[in-house]
Design an enzyme around this catalytic site. Structure first.
Site, PDB file in Angstrom:
ATOM      1  N   GLY A 339      85.029  56.452  65.738  1.00 44.11           N
ATOM      2  CA  GLY A 339      85.809  56.959  64.610  1.00 44.11           C
ATOM      3  C   GLY A 339      84.934  57.780  63.690  1.00 44.11           C
ATOM      4  N   MET A 341      80.308  58.021  62.468  1.00 45.15           N
ATOM      5  CA  MET A 341      78.959  57.508  62.693  1.00 45.15           C
ATOM      6  C   MET A 341      78.097  57.816  61.475  1.00 45.15           C
ATOM      7  SD  MET A 341      76.782  55.937  64.452  1.00 45.15           S
ATOM      8  CE  MET A 341      75.106  55.676  63.892  1.00 45.15           C
ATOM      9  N   ASN A 343      75.140  58.550  60.580  1.00 43.19           N
ATOM     10  CA  ASN A 343      73.846  59.241  60.623  1.00 43.19           C
ATOM     11  C   ASN A 343      73.373  59.521  59.199  1.00 43.19           C
ATOM     12  OD1 ASN A 343      74.277  59.640  63.568  1.00 43.19           O
ATOM     13  ND2 ASN A 343      75.804  61.088  62.848  1.00 43.19           N
ATOM     14  N   GLU A 376      81.317  54.478  56.004  1.00 41.91           N
ATOM     15  CA  GLU A 376      80.099  55.187  56.421  1.00 41.91           C
ATOM     16  C   GLU A 376      79.113  55.348  55.264  1.00 41.91           C
ATOM     17  OE1 GLU A 376      79.839  55.335  59.515  1.00 41.91           O
ATOM     18  OE2 GLU A 376      81.956  54.940  59.879  1.00 41.91           O
TER      19      GLU A 376
END
Length: 997
Positions: A339, A341, A343, A376
């Protein structure tokens, strides 16, 4: 907390005498235990833990082990990559690159073992790598190099040894395929104005950085990354903050060195995307939303941009720690397996999780963007700044973000009251899996998670949803301020490093110790280890007549044999907050199973198996302990508050903050049902949902009668709130799935038609005959339920409205007047009621859609047709990436299987093509567990169970990847449903018939 208790003088005297007995008892126990322990060959905990099956290959060579040796530690990487966005002469997309990793030798060794997978390395003097010593250190010559395919290593064997405390540099040059497999460094393709465009993207989690460059690909192997990307004119490169851009024949973009970070958080992208940005006046932080040019120009990134800064501000305050980086890029990608990530500084998303178009996106799409962005961004601190040492503790990383995503979204959208929805989207999802004997604890030993496939399996409902529910419970009984204080000191101590879950417990305990008014019955470690080191959860049973409170491991199939031992004997320390009808509230802790259920008190409390020589003294001590514990429990305010006067009811787990289900004596159930039917608003909204969900699942586990559970739905004709209705639908859906092929379905449909009619009429009235939508966020969700359930149960007028709306759109394809909130329901039922004309129109609109959220609605609705040949054709489309993107293939098959006509077609399709599907889509896909759940959701017969077991057997050599546990759970759930139907089908049928009489 509890209000305290008082005892009389006589009670005090008796208590003192019992205390003396207790001292003698403890001494006797100590002697017995010491003698018995001396006879043991193994420690107590080792006896109660099942042996770990080695997952490493039989060879003892370090290159045959899945974990890196502890001899080397990376310090920095210097990486240059050049992705080609056009095909080469062989019709392939490739990337070339070079990497230099500087590492410190920790222990003397003649081996360098570094991850490398599916990269073709250039030879240096006959070897795959070049080694030099740093700071005038002499480097030994390379003897030979080779690839170890199974463990995904480049092995460099040296003629001499590396010296501890010395730094070395390993250089490689390589070429790899920029494939469309959604892993490592890969490509995504899309069309804009009829022109094909290619994007080079990364997805490193969990073990795919090694596919982009040789690296020490473990989360504890943190390093600084110097990244340079070479790319064609007309494209931009993203990674860390740009430091220098040189333009000659190609563009060379060099980025600032990263912070010290794990390989799985590295990201770089080359595309022709554009962005919108926002920078606060008093802050250096740059926030940008990136996407396809048309999406940005169409304003689809505006909503994400508007909430990013508030959410970042919330987490800075919540963690009491500044955002560690100077920029935050978020980018929407056409092809992305997850969905989103996290990073570090370059967060990647599916388009549906970041882009919002008010004209075509529904209220639910907006909410999803808020929660995913919040999830996130929460990781920027918890997961990125401080990273878990190894994947066995993934639950803490993902469970934490899954909990606080609601807090961040609530801060950005305070009118939504979104925090309560955690029970729908996480707690109840976790309960469904954690009630099976095939579940697993949140945390396990490091050696139990080694292979990439084993790591992939950790990304499951238990890690995300149970982790969120358990951490929410912890935050509730600690209080949010204490919880946040512990987080702050934890983040400060382990910043840019790694930790294990017990480190967080240490810091939370310190926060508790600094809060004298907060009294816990045990230390944080002791309380929480019972929730994370053993699978499952308890059902708390309250007898309001006797005041007895007890707990028991809740299992969907109560006769299941739990083969996984627990050192805690499946007993939990349970915080119970409760209320009475009068409004009185209190809190207590349940610290043992029950005063009336200790048939094996020594085993339960100490985990001992005593020698026969001690039986006589043991029995004396046992009876003393039982008598003493029973008496003291009567003194404590543990059971007394549950006694109620006539007409009063008790409701436990107020706010559903505890990760457990609640059962009551029959009289209290009757009082609660009476309250629901007379004035349901006296009971909090979130607890009305709890009553429904607990009752149905207790009935599924044969703890209460199914007719009692069904009676909880009678009040729904009065209910207008979203959360109770959604909880009811989820419970009823389990009945639909087992009864929609039987004679029960008609009577069930008639009953629910009557229950939903008042809700349907309500929205017909307040929306001007469905021409508008309500203003309230949750009311808009309830309106969708009213329309969907009315059409599902055949309420007169509903399907006519839907068919008219869809026909109007077919006549004027460029003018879709169906409100975005209602489109999923309208598209599905219109296509189900229609034929090939409606399906083909939906397909054309799907291929034409420029907003991802709209495309998802249409893709799902196409699975609703009742025409088998159309469904079979649609299944074949999932094998063609030109028709259905790879990221959407498994979810499309799942949508088809949810259709009663499509379910056997999808099951046959998956069985016939499992090897192909698994190799193309499944080796690293987190979605395969959901696919297995979807295609087996209706299974409830012995024949279907035998087919499922045969499928498992036939494909044992192929494997099931992230779906391995889901397959075992499907077998267990099917077995339980077969037994349940034998016992309950006739009761259910008669009850529904009686309601229409």
């Amino acid at each position: 907390m509890g209000k305290g208790f008082y005892i009389s003088k006589n009670q005090a005297i008796v208590a003192a005498l019992l205390a003396a007995v207790a001292v003698v008892t403890i001494i006797a126990l100590s002697i017995v235990y010491s003698k018995e322990k001396a006879k043991r060959a193994l420690p107590l905990n080792d006896e109660k833990t099942s042996p770990v099956t080695p997952t490493s290959p039989p060879s003892n060579e370090p290159w045959d082990k899945y974990r890196l040796p502890d001899t080397l530690k990376p310090q920095s990487y210097n990486i240059t990559l050049w992705p080609r966005l056009t095909e080469d002469a062989q019709g392939m997309y490739i990337f070339t690159g070079s990497s230099e990793v500087v590492f410190m030798c920790e222990k003397e060794t003649d081996l360098i073992i570094i991850h490398c997978n599916k990269l073709n390395l250039t030879f240096f003097d006959g070897h795959h790598a070049k080694l030099i010593g740093m700071h005038r250190t002499a480097a030994p010559a390379i003897k030979k190099t080779w690839f170890q395919v199974e463990t995904q290593y480049l092995v460099v064997q040296l003629k001499g040894t590396l010296k501890p405390g010395k730094a070395y540099s390993l250089s490689t040059e390589f070429k790899g395929e920029l494939a469309d497999d959604l892993e490592g460094f890969y490509r995504s393709e899309y069309k804009e104005d009829g022109i094909k465009k290619v994007v080079a993207i990364t997805q490193m989690q969990a073990t795919y950085a090694r596919k982009a460059f040789p690296c020490f690909d473990e989360p504890a192997m943190k390093a600084i990354f110097h990244i340079t990307l070479i790319h064609e004119p007309g494209t931009i490169a993203l990674s860390n903050k740009s430091l220098q851009i040189d333009r000659i024949n190609v563009i060379r973009t060099r980025f600032e060195p990263t912070k010290k970070m794990s390989t799985y958080l590295v990201a770089f992208i080359v595309s022709d995307f554009t962005y919108i940005t926002k920078q606060e006046d008093n802050k250096d932080l740059m926030v940008r939303i990136w996407a396809r040019q048309k999406a940005i120009k169409g304003g689809q990134g505006d909503y994400a941009l508007s909430i990013t800064q508030p959410i970042m501000e919330f987490f800075e305050k919540y963690y009491n720690t500044d955002y560690p980086l100077s920029k935050s890029d978020q980018i929407a990608l056409p092809d992305f397996s997850a969905g989103a990530m996290e990073n570090w500084g370059l967060v990647t998303y599916r388009e549906t999780a970041l882009l919002y178009d008010p004209k075509t996106s529904a209220n639910g799409n907006k909410q999803r963007i808020a929660t995913v962005v919040s999830h996130e961004l929460a990781h920027m601190w918890f997961g990125n700044l401080v990273t878990l040492k190894w994947w066995n503790d993934l639950w803490l990383n993902e469970g934490f973000a899954s909990y606080v995503e609601y807090l961040g979204a609530d801060y950005a959208e305070p009118t939504w009251n979104i925090k309560d929805q955690i029970i729908l989207y996480d707690m109840y999802r976790a309960f469904a899996v954690d009630s099976l004997v095939s579940s697993h604890p949140l945390s396990c030993k490091e050696e139990e998670v080694n292979k990439p496939a084993e790591i992939s399996q950790m990304f499951n409902t238990i890690s995300y949803s149970k982790g969120a529910a358990v951490l929410r419970m912890l935050s509730e009984f600690l209080t949010e301020p204490v919880f946040a204080k512990g987080l702050t000191t934890y983040l400060n101590q382990f910043a840019f490093g790694n930790s294990v879950y017990s480190d967080l417990w240490d810091h939370l305990q310190k926060a508790v110790d600094r809060t004298p008014q907060l009294k816990l019955p045990h230390r944080v470690h002791d309380i929480m280890n019972r929730w994370i080191l053993q699978m499952g959860f308890p059902v708390v049973t309250i007898d309001t007549g006797t005041g007895n409170v007890s707990q028991k491991h809740f299992l969907l199939e109560p006769n299941s044999v739990v083969e996984k031992p627990s050192e805690f004997n499946y007993e939990w320390y349970i915080p119970i907050n409760w209320m009475k009808k009068s409004g009185e509230q209190d809190q207590l802790w349940l610290l043992q199973k029950s005063e009336f259920q200790q048939t094996k008190p020594f085993n339960a409390m100490f985990g001992l198996t005593l020698n026969q020589n001690f039986h006589i003294v043991t029995c004396i001590i046992i009876f003393s302990c039982i008598f003493m514990s029973h008496f003291l429990m009567l003194l404590q305010a543990v059971h007394k508050p549950m006694k109620v006067s006539r007409g009063q009811w008790v409701l436990a787990n107020v706010n559903v903050s505890g990760y457990y289900r609640v059962n009551y004596d029959l009289e209290n159930w009757e009082r609660l049902l009476s309250q629901l039917n007379s004035n349901h608003q006296i009971i909090p909204v979130i607890n009305r949902a709890q009553i429904l969900d607990d009752a149905f699942n207790l009935a599924r586990a044969s703890i209460i009668n199914i007719t009692l559970a069904l009676r909880t739905t009678k009040y729904l004709s009065l209910e207008k709130e979203y959360i109770p209705w959604e909880a009811a639908l989820r419970s009823l859906n389990s009945l639909f799935l087992v009864f929609d092929r039987s004679d029960v379905y008609g009577a069930m449909q008639a009953y629910l038609r009557n229950q939903v009619k008042p809700l349907f009429d309500h929205f017909t009235s307040i929306t001007g005959n469905w021409t508008t939508v309500p203003l309230g966020h949750n009311d808009q969700f309830t309106q969708i339920i009213a329309l969907s359930l009315a059409c599902k149960t055949g309420l007169p007028g509903c399907r006519d409205i839907i068919k008219a709306w869809f026909r109007q759109w077919m006549q004027d394809p460029d003018n879709n007047k169906i409100h975005p909130n209602l489109r999923s329901t309208v598209y599905c039922y219109a296509i189900a009621a229609g034929g090939v004309e409606e399906w083909d129109f939906g397909w054309r609109m799907f291929k034409k859609a420029t907003v991802a959220a709209e495309a998802v609605k249409l893709r799902s609705a196409l699975a609703c047709t009742r025409e088998p040949w159309l469904l079979n054709r649609y299944l074949e489309y999932t094998l063609d990436p030109e028709k259905i993107r790879k990221q959407d293939a498994t979810s499309t098959i799942g949508s088809i299987s949810s259709n009663i006509v499509g379910q056997p077609l999808a099951w046959n399709f998956v069985r016939a093509r499992w090897e192909y599907l698994f190799k193309v889509y499944g080796t690293g896909s987190f979605s395969f567990s959901r696919l297995i759940n979807d295609i087996t959701a209706r299974f409830c017969t012995s024949f279907e169970l035998s087919e499922l077991k045969q499928f498992q057997k036939d494909n044992a050599d192929v494997g099931f990847g992230s779906g391995t546990q889901a397959l075992q759970q499907a077998i267990e759930k099917t077995t339980a449903k077969i037994k349940w139907l034998e016992d309950n089908k006739q009761q259910v049928l008669q009850w529904f018939i009686s309601q229409s009489a």
